[in-house]
Design an enzyme around this catalytic site. Structure first.
Site, PDB file in Angstrom:
ATOM      1  N   HIS A  71      36.832  38.351  32.396  1.00 33.28           N
ATOM      2  CA  HIS A  71      37.705  39.002  33.444  1.00 33.28           C
ATOM      3  C   HIS A  71      37.632  40.530  33.129  1.00 33.28           C
ATOM      4  CE1 HIS A  71      41.295  39.641  35.887  1.00 33.28           C
ATOM      5  NE2 HIS A  71      41.565  40.625  34.933  1.00 33.28           N
ATOM      6  N   GLU A  72      37.704  41.174  32.182  1.00 30.62           N
ATOM      7  CA  GLU A  72      37.653  42.722  31.864  1.00 30.62           C
ATOM      8  C   GLU A  72      36.491  43.002  32.434  1.00 30.62           C
ATOM      9  OE1 GLU A  72      40.399  44.022  31.740  1.00 30.62           O
ATOM     10  OE2 GLU A  72      41.559  42.387  31.517  1.00 30.62           O
ATOM     11  N   HIS A 106      35.820  43.577  36.198  1.00 26.84           N
ATOM     12  CA  HIS A 106      36.285  44.703  36.537  1.00 26.84           C
ATOM     13  C   HIS A 106      35.280  45.889  36.763  1.00 26.84           C
ATOM     14  CE1 HIS A 106      40.366  43.703  37.415  1.00 26.84           C
ATOM     15  NE2 HIS A 106      40.729  43.414  36.332  1.00 26.84           N
ATOM     16  N   GLU A 133      42.721  41.794  41.015  1.00 23.99           N
ATOM     17  CA  GLU A 133      42.754  40.966  39.866  1.00 23.99           C
ATOM     18  C   GLU A 133      42.155  39.415  40.264  1.00 23.99           C
ATOM     19  OE1 GLU A 133      43.580  41.491  36.657  1.00 23.99           O
ATOM     20  OE2 GLU A 133      43.803  43.715  37.082  1.00 23.99           O
TER      21      GLU A 133
END
Length: 390
Positions: A244-245, A248, A299
């Site tokens: 997920h990070e 970004h 997100e």
């Protein structure tokens, strides 16, 4: 008839009798006439007024030369607002682009060259901020995180960690000795030194702080706090967080936020100039209606891209749902706000539902990978043989 002098001196007060109503009456030194009561009632009374009588006038509209100054101020404000909207709108449209992974349109006016400067500045700030808490590269926890990061980077061809770059042989080092700048070797240089700008180098910092339950990645710098590891439980959960990070970074969300801040500032100036809103009110409006919703959109997008990254690295996509369930329990226990419109992240229930909808596509991505197919065959074979060994 008496003379005037004798009248005023000899008869200071004379009153009329009942039969002489309407005759002159002398009160003091003044002569007055008393009218009958019936006559007084028939005379209409008029209100006393100290103002001059009003008359109908013809008023012509004021010309441009005699217009009130407040009208000129309003006209100037409108001209400024129209010019700002026209110029800003054109600039906004020119810098629209699509996110390659999801197809979402967004505003982006950050160049790759500028991203390189931001990457180096961010890395220096992280080193200074967490100085004394960063675990060394040979620490078991750091190596554990490195294994997961390397699998995600290699499976999606996103590059390598700077500390885990393969060592070159002595011959290769001598061949490149004269072509390298010893002062810039090992540092981001050029326009392709960060993942956002198409580069292949990433930095990893594992911060020993059990009180911080978080992980983040920006401009190719990955930071993992040890407080997130108990919630991750294993490599599967850690891969869901890191995927997920790192998503970004792949989607250039940091640069997008930096670009969007200019739009928010222009909107605040427009509201303050045209409508006279206070700066605090304009900041609140832009935060609630633009900044926070845009953050929640990023997100959701990072969840989509991150699950595909971890699935392509042969990690179980179901782990993303499980770790967000544990995070929701942690936030609830520590009194996090449940009002989604005040949060930078989506609500737990909505987010878990979104992740569950992504699982079928993630499994299809995983099945299309030859590396994952071999791993799945090995796991299936292990499950078949496990009962015989017990």
């Amino acid at each position: 008839m008496l003379p005037a002098r004798m009248w005023t001196t000899a008869a200071p007060i004379l009153r009329a009798s009942h039969g002489t109503r309407g005759l002159p009456v002398l009160v003091g030194n003044y002569l007055r006439v008393r009218l009958p009561t019936s006559s007084l009632r028939s005379i209409p009374l008029r209100q006393l007024s100290t103002s001059s009588p009003r008359h109908a006038q013809y008023t012509r509209f004021p010309s441009e030369k005699h217009r009130h100054p407040s009208g000129e101020v309003i006209d100037n404000r409108m001209k400024f607002a129209i010019a700002l909207v026209a110029v800003g709108g054109a600039y906004y449209v020119v810098h629209l682009e699509k996110v390659p992974e999801t197809g979402r349109w967004r505003f982006m006016d950050i160049s790759p060259k500028y991203e390189t400067k931001l990457a180096q500045a961010a890395y220096d700030e992280l080193l200074a901020e967490f100085r004394g808490k960063i675990l060394p590269s040979n620490h078991p926890v750091t190596q554990h995180v490195q294994r997961v990061v390397n699998r995600i980077l290699e499976s999606s061809d996103l590059g390598h960690l700077r500390s885990s770059e393969p060592r070159r042989s002595l011959v290769e080092a001598l061949d490149d000795f004269w072509s390298e700048d010893s002062f810039t070797t090992g540092r981001p240089s050029g326009e392709s030194s960060t993942p956002e700008s198409g580069g292949k180098e990433w930095n990893l910092l594992v911060v020993n702080d059990p009180s911080v339950v978080n992980a983040m990645a920006t401009f190719g710098n990955i930071v993992v706090f040890t407080g997130i590891l108990p919630i991750c439980k294993d490599e599967q959960g850690l891969a869901a967080v890191l995927g997920h990070e790192m998503a970004h970074v792949v989607a250039r969300h940091a640069s997008e936020r930096y670009s969007s801040s200019k739009v928010f500032l222009a909107l605040a100036v427009l509201l303050q100039t045209v409508f006279g809103f206070d700066f605090g009110i304009t900041h609140l409006i832009s935060t609630l209606l633009l900044e926070l919703p845009n953050s929640r959109t990023q997100e959701y997008e990072a969840d989509t891209i991150g699950m595909q990254l971890s699935a392509r690295a042969c990690f179980d996509p179901q782990a993303a749902v499980e770790i967000h369930t544990r995070l929701a329990q942690y936030e609830k226990a520590h009194g996090a706000t449940s009002l989604e419109f005040l949060r930078t992240h989506p609500g737990a229930e909505r987010r878990i539902k979104h992740l569950e909808e992504l699982i079928p596509e993630a499994y299809s991505v995983q099945a299309s990978s030859p590396q994952c197919a071999g791993l799945q065959n090995s796991m299936s074979r292990f499950r078949e043989l496990a009962p015989r060994w017990s």
